[in-house]
Write a protein that holds these residues in place. Structure first.
Motif, PDB file in Angstrom:
ATOM      1  N   LYS A  71       0.827  -1.195   0.000  1.00  0.00           N
ATOM      2  CA  LYS A  71       0.000   0.000   0.000  1.00  0.00           C
ATOM      3  C   LYS A  71       0.871   1.257   0.000  1.00  0.00           C
ATOM      4  CE  LYS A  71      -4.218  -1.702   2.192  1.00  0.00           C
ATOM      5  NZ  LYS A  71      -5.188  -1.480   3.295  1.00  0.00           N
ATOM      6  N   LEU A  72       0.310   2.320  -0.553  1.00  0.00           N
ATOM      7  CA  LEU A  72       1.015   3.597  -0.562  1.00  0.00           C
ATOM      8  C   LEU A  72       1.082   4.170   0.844  1.00  0.00           C
ATOM      9  CD1 LEU A  72      -0.530   5.221  -3.760  1.00  0.00           C
ATOM     10  CD2 LEU A  72       1.693   4.123  -3.545  1.00  0.00           C
ATOM     11  N   ARG A  73       2.221   4.739   1.174  1.00  0.00           N
ATOM     12  CA  ARG A  73       2.425   5.367   2.475  1.00  0.00           C
ATOM     13  C   ARG A  73       2.622   6.864   2.288  1.00  0.00           C
ATOM     14  NH1 ARG A  73       6.550   1.526   2.747  1.00  0.00           N
ATOM     15  NH2 ARG A  73       8.006   3.274   2.850  1.00  0.00           N
ATOM     16  N   PRO A  74       1.893   7.682   3.052  1.00  0.00           N
ATOM     17  CA  PRO A  74       2.123   9.136   2.967  1.00  0.00           C
ATOM     18  C   PRO A  74       3.551   9.480   3.344  1.00  0.00           C
ATOM     19  CG  PRO A  74       0.083   8.644   4.155  1.00  0.00           C
ATOM     20  CD  PRO A  74       0.801   7.343   3.986  1.00  0.00           C
ATOM     21  N   GLY A  75       4.073  10.499   2.668  1.00  0.00           N
ATOM     22  CA  GLY A  75       5.439  10.933   2.950  1.00  0.00           C
ATOM     23  C   GLY A  75       6.040  11.655   1.763  1.00  0.00           C
ATOM     24  N   THR A  76       7.288  12.063   1.916  1.00  0.00           N
ATOM     25  CA  THR A  76       8.038  12.739   0.859  1.00  0.00           C
ATOM     26  C   THR A  76       9.174  11.828   0.416  1.00  0.00           C
ATOM     27  OG1 THR A  76       7.526  14.910   1.818  1.00  0.00           O
ATOM     28  CG2 THR A  76       9.348  14.805   0.244  1.00  0.00           C
ATOM     29  N   TYR A  77       9.274  11.606  -0.891  1.00  0.00           N
ATOM     30  CA  TYR A  77      10.221  10.631  -1.416  1.00  0.00           C
ATOM     31  C   TYR A  77      11.019  11.242  -2.565  1.00  0.00           C
ATOM     32  CZ  TYR A  77       6.985   7.588   1.100  1.00  0.00           C
ATOM     33  OH  TYR A  77       6.189   7.023   2.061  1.00  0.00           O
ATOM     34  N   LYS A  78      12.249  10.762  -2.698  1.00  0.00           N
ATOM     35  CA  LYS A  78      13.132  11.179  -3.783  1.00  0.00           C
ATOM     36  C   LYS A  78      13.137  10.096  -4.869  1.00  0.00           C
ATOM     37  CE  LYS A  78      14.697  15.059  -1.994  1.00  0.00           C
ATOM     38  NZ  LYS A  78      14.460  16.376  -2.634  1.00  0.00           N
ATOM     39  N   PHE A  79      12.972  10.521  -6.113  1.00  0.00           N
ATOM     40  CA  PHE A  79      12.959   9.572  -7.219  1.00  0.00           C
ATOM     41  C   PHE A  79      14.276   8.814  -7.324  1.00  0.00           C
ATOM     42  CE2 PHE A  79       9.399  12.186  -8.524  1.00  0.00           C
ATOM     43  CZ  PHE A  79       8.543  11.266  -9.100  1.00  0.00           C
ATOM     44  N   SER A  80      15.357   9.446  -6.936  1.00  0.00           N
ATOM     45  CA  SER A  80      16.680   8.870  -7.157  1.00  0.00           C
ATOM     46  C   SER A  80      17.046   7.775  -6.161  1.00  0.00           C
ATOM     47  CB  SER A  80      17.746   9.978  -7.109  1.00  0.00           C
ATOM     48  OG  SER A  80      17.684  10.657  -5.864  1.00  0.00           O
ATOM     49  N   LYS A  81      16.413   7.761  -4.962  1.00  0.00           N
ATOM     50  CA  LYS A  81      16.899   6.832  -3.933  1.00  0.00           C
ATOM     51  C   LYS A  81      15.810   6.103  -3.146  1.00  0.00           C
ATOM     52  CE  LYS A  81      17.455  10.531  -0.481  1.00  0.00           C
ATOM     53  NZ  LYS A  81      18.399  11.205   0.446  1.00  0.00           N
ATOM     54  N   ASP A  82      14.560   6.536  -3.181  1.00  0.00           N
ATOM     55  CA  ASP A  82      13.524   5.914  -2.368  1.00  0.00           C
ATOM     56  C   ASP A  82      12.792   4.839  -3.176  1.00  0.00           C
ATOM     57  OD1 ASP A  82      13.879   7.369   0.023  1.00  0.00           O
ATOM     58  OD2 ASP A  82      12.840   9.088  -0.857  1.00  0.00           O
ATOM     59  N   VAL A 149     -19.241  13.188  -6.487  1.00  0.00           N
ATOM     60  CA  VAL A 149     -18.093  13.805  -7.160  1.00  0.00           C
ATOM     61  C   VAL A 149     -18.446  13.915  -8.637  1.00  0.00           C
ATOM     62  CG1 VAL A 149     -15.654  13.595  -7.743  1.00  0.00           C
ATOM     63  CG2 VAL A 149     -16.451  12.886  -5.483  1.00  0.00           C
ATOM     64  N   GLY A 150     -18.501  15.140  -9.145  1.00  0.00           N
ATOM     65  CA  GLY A 150     -18.941  15.381 -10.510  1.00  0.00           C
ATOM     66  C   GLY A 150     -17.953  14.905 -11.561  1.00  0.00           C
ATOM     67  N   GLY A 151     -18.432  14.832 -12.789  1.00  0.00           N
ATOM     68  CA  GLY A 151     -17.625  14.363 -13.902  1.00  0.00           C
ATOM     69  C   GLY A 151     -16.411  15.241 -14.180  1.00  0.00           C
ATOM     70  N   TRP A 152     -15.339  14.591 -14.628  1.00  0.00           N
ATOM     71  CA  TRP A 152     -14.092  15.239 -15.019  1.00  0.00           C
ATOM     72  C   TRP A 152     -13.351  15.871 -13.835  1.00  0.00           C
ATOM     73  CZ3 TRP A 152     -12.882  14.013 -19.917  1.00  0.00           C
ATOM     74  CH2 TRP A 152     -13.926  13.718 -20.794  1.00  0.00           C
ATOM     75  N   SER A 153     -13.784  15.567 -12.631  1.00  0.00           N
ATOM     76  CA  SER A 153     -13.038  16.058 -11.470  1.00  0.00           C
ATOM     77  C   SER A 153     -11.718  15.300 -11.339  1.00  0.00           C
ATOM     78  CB  SER A 153     -13.860  15.889 -10.191  1.00  0.00           C
ATOM     79  OG  SER A 153     -15.008  16.707 -10.220  1.00  0.00           O
ATOM     80  N   VAL A 154     -10.722  15.963 -10.789  1.00  0.00           N
ATOM     81  CA  VAL A 154      -9.384  15.386 -10.640  1.00  0.00           C
ATOM     82  C   VAL A 154      -9.071  15.288  -9.152  1.00  0.00           C
ATOM     83  CG1 VAL A 154      -6.925  15.660 -11.137  1.00  0.00           C
ATOM     84  CG2 VAL A 154      -8.626  16.345 -12.847  1.00  0.00           C
ATOM     85  N   ILE A 155      -8.808  14.075  -8.677  1.00  0.00           N
ATOM     86  CA  ILE A 155      -8.462  13.856  -7.274  1.00  0.00           C
ATOM     87  C   ILE A 155      -7.233  12.961  -7.235  1.00  0.00           C
ATOM     88  CG2 ILE A 155      -9.251  13.042  -5.029  1.00  0.00           C
ATOM     89  CD1 ILE A 155     -12.115  13.402  -5.973  1.00  0.00           C
ATOM     90  N   TYR A 156      -6.101  13.532  -6.841  1.00  0.00           N
ATOM     91  CA  TYR A 156      -4.844  12.794  -6.776  1.00  0.00           C
ATOM     92  C   TYR A 156      -4.276  12.860  -5.368  1.00  0.00           C
ATOM     93  CZ  TYR A 156      -4.296  12.137 -11.847  1.00  0.00           C
ATOM     94  OH  TYR A 156      -4.446  11.740 -13.152  1.00  0.00           O
ATOM     95  N   GLY A 157      -3.653  11.770  -4.951  1.00  0.00           N
ATOM     96  CA  GLY A 157      -2.990  11.745  -3.657  1.00  0.00           C
ATOM     97  C   GLY A 157      -1.509  12.009  -3.745  1.00  0.00           C
ATOM     98  N   HIS A 158      -1.043  12.536  -4.875  1.00  0.00           N
ATOM     99  CA  HIS A 158       0.391  12.808  -5.027  1.00  0.00           C
ATOM    100  C   HIS A 158       0.612  14.149  -5.710  1.00  0.00           C
ATOM    101  CE1 HIS A 158      -0.328  11.516  -9.216  1.00  0.00           C
ATOM    102  NE2 HIS A 158       0.742  12.255  -9.501  1.00  0.00           N
ATOM    103  N   VAL A 159       1.770  14.674  -5.543  1.00  0.00           N
ATOM    104  CA  VAL A 159       2.203  15.866  -6.255  1.00  0.00           C
ATOM    105  C   VAL A 159       3.724  15.851  -6.332  1.00  0.00           C
ATOM    106  CG1 VAL A 159       2.379  17.339  -4.186  1.00  0.00           C
ATOM    107  CG2 VAL A 159       1.966  18.389  -6.426  1.00  0.00           C
ATOM    108  N   GLU A 160       4.256  16.286  -7.449  1.00  0.00           N
ATOM    109  CA  GLU A 160       5.709  16.431  -7.591  1.00  0.00           C
ATOM    110  C   GLU A 160       6.039  17.880  -7.234  1.00  0.00           C
ATOM    111  OE1 GLU A 160       9.315  15.659 -10.822  1.00  0.00           O
ATOM    112  OE2 GLU A 160       7.239  15.238 -11.362  1.00  0.00           O
ATOM    113  N   SER A 161       6.385  18.100  -5.968  1.00  0.00           N
ATOM    114  CA  SER A 161       6.566  19.454  -5.465  1.00  0.00           C
ATOM    115  C   SER A 161       7.722  20.175  -6.134  1.00  0.00           C
ATOM    116  CB  SER A 161       6.785  19.425  -3.952  1.00  0.00           C
ATOM    117  OG  SER A 161       7.909  18.618  -3.628  1.00  0.00           O
ATOM    118  N   GLU A 162       8.731  19.446  -6.499  1.00  0.00           N
ATOM    119  CA  GLU A 162       9.866  19.982  -7.235  1.00  0.00           C
ATOM    120  C   GLU A 162      10.467  18.829  -8.017  1.00  0.00           C
ATOM    121  OE1 GLU A 162      13.219  19.649  -3.714  1.00  0.00           O
ATOM    122  OE2 GLU A 162      12.100  21.510  -3.936  1.00  0.00           O
ATOM    123  N   PRO A 163      11.282  19.098  -9.041  1.00  0.00           N
ATOM    124  CA  PRO A 163      11.826  18.003  -9.847  1.00  0.00           C
ATOM    125  C   PRO A 163      12.540  16.960  -8.987  1.00  0.00           C
ATOM    126  CG  PRO A 163      12.277  20.101 -10.908  1.00  0.00           C
ATOM    127  CD  PRO A 163      11.678  20.422  -9.573  1.00  0.00           C
ATOM    128  N   GLY A 164      12.103  15.712  -9.117  1.00  0.00           N
ATOM    129  CA  GLY A 164      12.738  14.626  -8.390  1.00  0.00           C
ATOM    130  C   GLY A 164      12.189  14.363  -7.011  1.00  0.00           C
TER     131      GLY A 164
END
Length: 288
Positions: A71-82, A149-164
């Protein structure tokens, strides 16, 4: 690093072959049986086989995700090492095998939609209607009772706050809410009970909306906005980052609230609207 990425891509393809292959077995036998009977059984067996394949695809993909993918765990992760980044990629890949090509069919049927979202990890009550398939990170999503929740709504549990850098945070929506079409809820957003979000409302990350609030259409909330209970925001308003709207605040249409402002019920909220109209060139700015 390149070898690791190629290995991951190959694994995703093999998982896709496995999921689609198993899902095709029951409809294959159905069509093969109808082929022997001839017309008109074969005519009805072909569309029935498609829906049987779709249902099996949901069951197989959901089962593979539940049993073999963490399962996905909340947190901040680096693409290069996590390594959890690859868990996130794998979660998205498995769910997209179903939703990208077949989302219109899945979300047309209440039973199929409910089973799909639950198997993929979303916390969902059957009385809620999720009309949009533009949702992701199901392990981090929670919907209460009698929520639309209406059509075409976008609900994501992630965001790329900065590159990587990848941020995973839960999105929680309470009971008796109406989320208008083409609304966008960013990760970390929490919505209480009995709220109305109009068409095209956008929320930044880690926003918190209380109970009995009303946000007018096409309004924007910046990051980490805190709305207490019984707040009303007019249409086409812009609420800045870090704003706190205390209980009972009512903002008129076309309001602008600057970043890190605290608005209390006794404040002259009409000034926010006047500033917005001046910015749009509708009226002259107020003189000091």
């Amino acid at each position: 690093m390149r070898v690791l990425e190629l290995s991951y891509e190959l694994m995703v393809i093999l998982i896709g072959i496995l999921i689609y292959g198993i899902a095709l077995i029951p409809p294959y036998f159905l069509v093969d049986w109808a082929w022997g009977l001839g017309f008109p059984w074969l005519v009805f067996a072909l569309p029935a086989g498609f829906y049987l394949f779709l249902f099996c695809l949901i069951l197989v993909a959901g089962t593979v995700k539940k049993l073999f993918v963490p399962k996905l765990r909340p947190g901040t992760y680096k693409f290069s090492k996590d390594k959890h980044v690859y868990v996130w990629f794998l979660n998205r890949s498995i769910t997209e095998y179903v939703l990208v090509p077949f989302h219109r069919f899945v979300f047309l049927n209440d039973y199929m939609r409910y089973i799909c979202l639950r198997l993929f990890g979303a916390k969902l009550h059957y009385s809620s209607v999720i009309s949009s398939s533009y949702i992701s990170d199901f392990d981090l999503l929670s919907f209460g009772k009698n929520t639309l929740v209406g059509g075409w709504s976008v609900i994501y549990g992630h965001v790329e706050s900065e590159p990587g850098t990848l941020i995973l945070a839960p999105v929680s929506i309470g009971d008796n809410n109406i989320i208008g079409g083409r609304t966008s809820l960013a990760c970390g957003t929490t919505i209480g009970d009995s709220n109305i979000l109009g068409y095209g409302v956008f929320t930044g990350v880690y926003c918190k909306i209380g109970n009995n609030c009303n946000i007018g259409l096409m309004s924007t909330l910046g990051h980490r906005v805190l709305m207490e209970d019984d707040v009303k925001i007019g249409k086409n308003s812009c609420i800045g980052t870090g704003v706190k709207l205390r209980k009972g605040v009512k903002l008129p249409d076309y309001s602008i609230v600057p970043d890190f402002t605290t608005v209390n019920p006794g404040d002259p909220v009409a000034n926010f609207r006047q500033a917005r109209l001046a910015d749009l060139g509708t009226v002259a700015p107020a003189r000091p």
